[in-house]
Scaffold this motif. Structure first.
Motif, short mmCIF file in Angstrom:
data_model
loop_
_atom_site.label_atom_id
_atom_site.label_comp_id
_atom_site.label_asym_id
_atom_site.label_seq_id
_atom_site.Cartn_x
_atom_site.Cartn_y
_atom_site.Cartn_z
N ILE A 154 12.77 -7.27 12.13
CA ILE A 154 12.27 -6.56 13.04
C ILE A 154 12.38 -4.89 12.95
N ALA A 155 13.48 -4.58 12.53
CA ALA A 155 13.65 -2.90 12.28
C ALA A 155 12.65 -2.38 11.27
N VAL A 156 12.56 -3.34 10.02
CA VAL A 156 11.49 -2.83 9.07
C VAL A 156 10.16 -2.77 9.18
N SER A 157 9.85 -3.83 10.21
CA SER A 157 8.48 -4.13 10.50
C SER A 157 7.97 -3.61 11.59
N ARG A 158 8.66 -3.16 12.48
CA ARG A 158 8.16 -2.61 13.87
C ARG A 158 8.61 -1.12 14.10
N PHE A 159 9.48 -0.58 13.31
CA PHE A 159 9.86 0.94 13.53
C PHE A 159 9.68 1.37 11.98
N ARG A 160 9.35 2.98 12.31
CA ARG A 160 9.39 3.88 11.11
C ARG A 160 10.48 4.71 11.13
N PHE A 161 11.29 4.76 9.89
CA PHE A 161 12.21 5.67 10.11
C PHE A 161 12.25 5.95 8.40
N ARG A 162 13.18 7.02 8.14
CA ARG A 162 12.86 7.90 6.88
C ARG A 162 13.34 6.91 5.59
N THR A 163 14.41 6.18 5.91
CA THR A 163 14.71 5.42 4.69
C THR A 163 14.23 3.89 4.65
N ARG A 164 13.19 3.76 5.42
CA ARG A 164 12.52 2.35 5.45
C ARG A 164 12.07 1.94 4.03
N GLY A 165 11.39 2.77 3.13
CA GLY A 165 11.04 2.39 1.79
C GLY A 165 12.09 2.11 1.03
N MET A 166 13.10 2.85 1.02
CA MET A 166 14.32 2.77 0.27
C MET A 166 15.16 1.46 0.58
N PHE A 167 14.98 1.15 1.62
CA PHE A 167 15.56 -0.18 2.47
C PHE A 167 15.18 -1.43 1.74
N ILE A 168 13.44 -1.51 1.66
CA ILE A 168 12.73 -2.35 1.26
C ILE A 168 12.88 -2.54 -0.19
N VAL A 169 12.86 -1.44 -1.01
CA VAL A 169 13.21 -1.44 -2.54
C VAL A 169 14.56 -1.99 -2.90
#
Length: 298
Positions: free
Chosen positions: A114-129
């Motif tokens: 939910i956090a990754v898909s619904r919210f935009r935060f600075r380290t989002r891309g790093m978290f997915i990688v």
């Protein structure tokens, strides 16, 4: 006039040919599907068939495609034989560890998705990688470090220790899978519900969550199978007979001297596979049903 009437007739001629080709293609696809099904099911059938045969008959040179001398002694010996690690404690250990792993992993993976898909935060891309990178690391590469960590925390040969390892192993896959399901639910549904007077929390539980329920079930099935069948970490972290899980328990049937009782080994393998089959049959209708029921109900 003759040329005009002949042209439509010629245009209509390929239609039966296309229908025949369609029937032939359907038949060939059906035959291929049956062949794939038989190839997939035959090892399972052979395991169950062998489990009902006497060990002497199994070790013989003649093949028996049907248990003509069927016996349940293999199952009785597997469950009640005291000469090896007991079956019931191993079954209870596997059930506890697997259920705890699925519940904990789904809770944390759901919140992370939910956090990754619904919210935009600075380290989002790093978290997915990071999730992708963690999934690429083979489990065997982390055995020594995980063992030392569990030993330092005094969690060897314990339910919670192996559960923690399984949660860490299953979590990247469950987060990535649930992220796909969350992305498939339009955020506009929640916004429309909020316009109708619902709060963000109410819109989520009444609109989004029912749509995600099949995804949670599907992800839980894969997490269940992964935790139930895991062998390497269970062998290293919980090697004692009173703490071992069913995959490690099956290892006790292997005799280095070659005197393996294959009939009992197949009976034990069948017993290990039954809970997974029952669990899947129990939840399979929830995996495919209700994909859009939440939007209708909302």
């Amino acid at each position: 006039m003759t040329a005009t009437t002949a042209a439509p007739a010629e245009a209509r001629r390929p239609a039966p040919t296309r229908r025949r080709r369609g029937r032939v293609s359907s038949v060939l696809l059906g035959v291929a599907a049956i062949a794939v099904f038989l190839v997939s099911v035959f090892p399972v059938y052979w395991m169950v068939n062998t489990s009902f045969q006497p060990n002497g008959q199994v070790r013989g040179t003649e093949l028996h495609f049907w248990p003509d001398n069927a016996t349940v002694e293999n199952y009785v010996d597997v469950i009640f034989d005291e000469s090896r690690a007991p079956f019931i404690p191993a079954l209870l250990n596997s059930l506890q560890i697997t259920v705890l792993t699925v519940v904990i992993a789904l809770v944390f993976a759901f919140l992370a998705a939910i956090a990754v898909s619904r919210f935009r935060f600075r380290t989002r891309g790093m978290f997915i990688v990071a999730i992708l990178i963690v999934q690429m690391i083979p489990a065997e590469a982390m055995i020594i470090s995980v063992f030392r960590l569990m030993d330092g925390w005094h969690l060897l040969n314990s339910i919670m220790g192996l559960t923690a390892v399984y949660v860490a192993t299953v979590l990247p896959f469950t987060i990535w899978t649930l992220r796909g399901f969350v992305n498939g639910v339009p955020a506009e549904l929640e916004e429309a519900a909020m316009i109708d007077g619902l709060s963000r929390t109410q819109a989520f539980w009444r609109i989004t969550f029912p749509l995600l329920a099949p995804g949670l079930v599907a992800t839980g099935v894969f997490a269940f199978i992964q935790a139930w069948n895991e062998f390497v970490f269970a062998l290293v972290i919980n090697p004692r007979p009173e703490a071992m899980t069913l995959p490690v328990w099956l290892r006790t049937f292997l005799d280095p001297n070659g005197g393996i009782n294959w009939a009992q080994l197949m009976a034990g393998s069948t017993l290990v596979a039954i809970p997974v089959v029952v669990f899947f049959l129990f939840v399979q209708h929830r995996m495919t049903g209700g994909l859009v029921s939440g939007a209708v109900k909302g």
